[in-house]
Write a protein that holds these residues in place. Structure first.
Motif, PDB file in Angstrom:
ATOM      1  N   LEU A   1       0.821  -1.208   0.000  1.00  0.00           N
ATOM      2  CA  LEU A   1       0.000   0.000   0.000  1.00  0.00           C
ATOM      3  C   LEU A   1       0.856   1.259   0.000  1.00  0.00           C
ATOM      4  N   GLU A   2       1.878   1.289   0.851  1.00  0.00           N
ATOM      5  CA  GLU A   2       2.710   2.494   0.936  1.00  0.00           C
ATOM      6  C   GLU A   2       3.424   2.755  -0.382  1.00  0.00           C
ATOM      7  N   ALA A   3       3.954   1.709  -0.988  1.00  0.00           N
ATOM      8  CA  ALA A   3       4.668   1.878  -2.257  1.00  0.00           C
ATOM      9  C   ALA A   3       3.726   2.335  -3.365  1.00  0.00           C
ATOM     10  N   ASN A   4       2.564   1.720  -3.444  1.00  0.00           N
ATOM     11  CA  ASN A   4       1.640   2.019  -4.541  1.00  0.00           C
ATOM     12  C   ASN A   4       0.815   3.273  -4.312  1.00  0.00           C
ATOM     13  N   SER A   5       0.967   3.904  -3.161  1.00  0.00           N
ATOM     14  CA  SER A   5       0.182   5.099  -2.868  1.00  0.00           C
ATOM     15  C   SER A   5       0.590   6.294  -3.713  1.00  0.00           C
TER      16      SER A   5
END
Length: 836
Positions: free
Chosen positions: A295-299
């Motif tokens: 989630l953090e990377a793709n945010s």
């Protein structure tokens, strides 16, 4: 070898070839040495139960055997080798049995006598048998044989390691490497020191990976260890480089190897790079921690149907109140549902009555996904809230319209009451007495968001204090040509300057703290979430009513593009992490402050200057001994350097024109306390259509009044041009001028007198009573805002002074009397006392 011996789809072996036991065993050995753990058990299962097959499984770690079972297996294979005249296997079995304490040298003697095997293997077998009872007695022979034979070397090192003599084994490895240059010995040496937890293990591992270009499995293991050590030191840049090399060494990286790279990238704030890594390798998401990384990377990247669907799947699979809510919230915030028909191609919303301006903003900031997916996300979120309640962090208001309005009003009143506690802190941040990042953290905001959205108004980058400005200029001059640390305010200013590349190019490296990078990503996301919102609702405590701060389409587009520009610029910088905020033992213990404090800490740790365009942050940094400067000081430092080498008047004028242009561009971007003069102010006013936008802001700053040789005369000249181009804006310009003058003049008596003088001067032609009375009311508003006495009381004294300098046409007493009479008349008409 693996490709040649394995069948499709891994290799090219035919079915007949792959069925051959010898080739099967070679495929297993190849998979073992290539690090293909995913294939080991599959290939081992294809083997039979012969001694050779079991030995292959044992040597590759698939089969675990106790001491007695090992001896029995080697003895069985020895008998087979003798029967089949398999001389190579016979020698291997004799040596293996000797290492286990079984003397089968008699089997080897005939081969030595016939020169099939070298006599050294008899010596090796004898030494291995001796080593079982007295290792030191066997060492001379083993050491001598090891210099000539790699099998003997393996047993020498293995015996020392098995005896727990890791340092001795490592020394033998180093000696053997220095003798024959085989990098395998450096790899084994590093592995031994790692196993023994020796202090030199990291240095040995580094030596091995720097020399050994082959041995992919062993290199990958050592690089993973080195990356872990770098991560322990918060050196995530080095960790990422080493872990990325591990991926290149592995044909099909395991999911945990990919996630290690993602962790290193996320810890640097390199979220786009992390998203690319996930997209390239598509590792399985098996744990909550991996889902959080996903989630953090793709945010930070646009979400399409595939990405949103994956997020929805993860949210359902983990069913975690925080994680699943965050995943679903992203779908709702960064995507827009479109119907699955021809309108979808045009980007039509699934919401029936969406304002066209809002829809355009959503198309600009949000990815299109099927409407059904959007509805599924809302339904899943509703289920989560029903299941976990407040643990999700989401509050749902339910009831009839009157109940909803009452509940919303209650919530907004509470928020307004909480925000009122920060009024003094807001003023301090606006006046650069404290860093703006501190206020952002206290209010739970992103520092970069606050800067991009201009929540605090103009950015105070320059300083009106000459001594402080000189310190900034000196720091900038000394920093040119060296690395510097930057922070979010600097990047914001740079993205608004046409001369950005010339300024940032003065430094070979721009260092950005990792937490600042993450905060910049957060700002971009925060602004994208506003795409479907017409504004922000709040509670006006003075009026006791609801209020909506509208977010226009133009302003949303400005914020979105500016946040994207800051994010893009940050991507090109060198990211660094700080181990701890040691300069701030109190406040630094709260990680929420890292987004702005880390820049000071990083500059201190690196021994370089801090380039910051938040004057409050620079003042804090200078208090800790960190050298710092802002963009206005850098512009002046470059000007001084260029003037030194300018040999002609034309060259000097070019330098000064360039400096003036840079300062005007800063002012147009609402960066204040930069040196501007009458020509600059006229140019800025013309750019704004003679409205007091940027120019009014300049006039309202004390610095402009302090830096002008003849501020009153310059103001009257400005009035003259405004009167010729947009006379209706003159009152607003006057109010801005009064604010600046009231702030600039000290002590209080002087400030009040200058306000009175500005009332009497009007717009430069001697005002009529009604016009002057309006000016007096504006002066009173300014005085009330700045905590000054009533300037109307100073009108007689100001009139006498102006008359003395021939700047007051007519009788001063008569003019003042007319103004006061008009004030009294209009006050009585509106039911107020004359003093109101």
């Amino acid at each position: 070898m693996l490709e040649r011996c394995a069948p499709a789809p891994v290799g090219t072996a035919s079915q007949d070839e792959a069925a051959d036991p010898h080739i099967r065993r070679n495929a297993l050995y190849a998979a073992h040495f290539a690090g293909r753990r995913d294939m080991l058990h599959q290939l081992a299962a294809a083997l039979g139960d012969s001694a050779q097959d079991r030995i292959a499984k044992f040597r590759t770690g698939v089969l675990q055997l106790e001491y007695e079972d090992q001896a029995a297996l080697w003895a069985e294979d020895l008998c087979r080798a003798v029967a089949e005249a398999d001389y190579e296997a016979l020698v291997i079995a004799v040596i293996a049995l000797a290492s286990l304490g079984h003397d089968e040298r008699a089997r080897l003697v005939p081969l030595v006598e016939k020169s099939i095997a070298p006599a050294s293997y008899l010596d090796l077998a004898e030494a291995l048998i001796t080593a079982r009872s007295d290792l030191d007695a066997a060492l001379p022979t083993l050491r001598s044989l090891a210099r000539r034979d790699p099998v003997a070397a393996e047993y020498l090192i293995g015996n020392l390691t098995a005896a727990g003599r890791h340092a001795d084994a490592a020394r033998e490895c180093l000696a053997l490497y220095e003798q024959n240059g085989n990098p395998d010995f450096l790899i084994v040496r590093a592995q031994i020191l790692l196993k023994g937890k020796h202090p030199d293990a990291e240095a040995a591992a580094l030596d091995a990976v720097n020399v050994a270009s082959g041995f992919p499995t062993e290199r990958a293991s050592l690089l993973t260890y080195l990356a872990a050590r770098a991560g322990d030191r918060n050196d995530w840049d080095t960790a990422e480089k080493r872990l990325t090399e591990v991926l290149r060494l592995t044909a099909t990286p395991a999911a945990e190897e990919v996630w290690r790279v993602v962790i290193a990238q996320v810890n640097q704030g390199r979220l786009r790079r992390a998203a690319n890594t996930i997209a390239q390798y598509r590792p399985m998401v098996n744990t909550r921690d991996e889902a959080k990384l996903w989630l953090e990377a793709n945010s930070v990247i646009p979400w399409d149907e595939a990405k949103a669907s994956e997020a929805l799947s993860l949210a359902r699979r983990f069913n975690d109140p925080k994680l699943s809510t965050a995943l679903l919230g992203r779908i709702i915030s960064v995507t827009r549902g479109v119907p699955e028909n021809s309108e979808a191609e045009a980007g039509a919303s699934d919401e029936p009555d969406v304002d066209s301006d809002l829809e355009e903003r959503r198309r600009l900031a949000q990815g299109a996904v099927p409407a059904v997916l959007h509805r599924q996300a809302f339904a899943a979120l509703d289920d989560l809230i029903s299941q976990f309640g407040d643990a999700t962090g989401v509050t749902v208001l339910r009831g009839d319209p009157d109940q909803l309005i009452a509940e919303m009003t209650n919530q907004l009143q509470k928020a307004a009451a909480a925000a009122a506690q920060f009024e003094d802190l807001i003023t301090a941040a606006q006046e650069a007495r404290v860093p703006r990042g501190f206020l952002a953290t206290i209010r739970g905001q992103s520092y970069a968001s606050m800067l991009v959205q201009r929540t605090m108004g103009a950015l105070v980058s320059g300083t009106a204090d000459d001594d402080e400005h000189e310190l900034d200029v000196q720091a900038a001059a000394e920093a040119i040509g060296r690395p510097v640390v930057v922070e979010a305010a600097t990047l914001l200013v740079l993205t608004g300057l046409p001369s950005r590349r010339r300024l940032e190019g003065q430094f070979p490296t721009l260092l950005l703290p990792a937490d600042a990078m993450r905060d910049i990503h957060r700002a971009s996301f925060d602004i994208r979430t506003l795409a479907g919102s017409p504004g922000t609702a709040g509670w006006d405590q003075e009026r006791g009513s609801l209020i909506l701060w509208e977010l226009s389409g133009d302003e949303f587009t400005r914020q979105l593009r500016r946040a994207q520009a800051v994010e893009d610029l940050a991507q090109d910088l060198s990211i660094r992490t700080s181990n701890e905020l040691s300069l701030f033992p109190g406040i630094g213990e709260d990680p929420k402050h890292a987004s702005w404090l880390q820049s000071i800490q990083l500059a201190h740790d690196q021994g370089v200057a801090l380039w910051s365009d938040d004057l409050g942050l620079r003042r804090l940094a200078r208090g800790t001994g960190v050298t710092c400067f802002g963009t206005p000081a850098l512009i002046d430092a470059l000007r001084d350097r260029a003037l030194e080498s300018a040999s002609t008047k034309l060259a000097q004028d070019t330098v000064l024109d360039r400096t003036a242009a840079d300062n005007r561009e800063l002012a147009l971007d609402l960066v204040v306390d930069v040196p501007l003069h009458l020509d600059d102010l006229l140019w800025i006013a013309e750019q704004d259509g003679w409205l007091p936008h940027t120019g009014g802001l300049v006039l309202s700053r004390a610095s402009w009044w302090a830096w002008q040789a003849t501020p009153i005369q310059d103001l009257l000249t400005l009035y003259e041009q405004i009167a010729a181009n947009n006379p209706d804006s003159l009152p607003a310009w006057q109010y801005a001028a009064m604010l600046g003058a009231g702030r600039a003049f000290q002590p209080t008596d002087n400030a009040v007198k200058i306000l009175a003088a500005l009332v009497l001067l009007g717009f430069g032609n001697g005002p009529a009573a009604d016009t002057a009375a309006d000016g007096a009311r504006r002066a009173r508003r300014v005085a009330e805002e700045l905590g000054l006495p009533d300037p109307v009381a100073q009108l007689p004294a100001a009139a006498s002074t102006l008359a003395r300098y021939e700047q007051m046409p007519g009788d001063p007493e008569q003019i003042v009397g007319a103004i006061i009479a008009h004030l009294q008349e209009t006050s009585e008409q509106h039911g107020r006392s004359p003093d109101a």
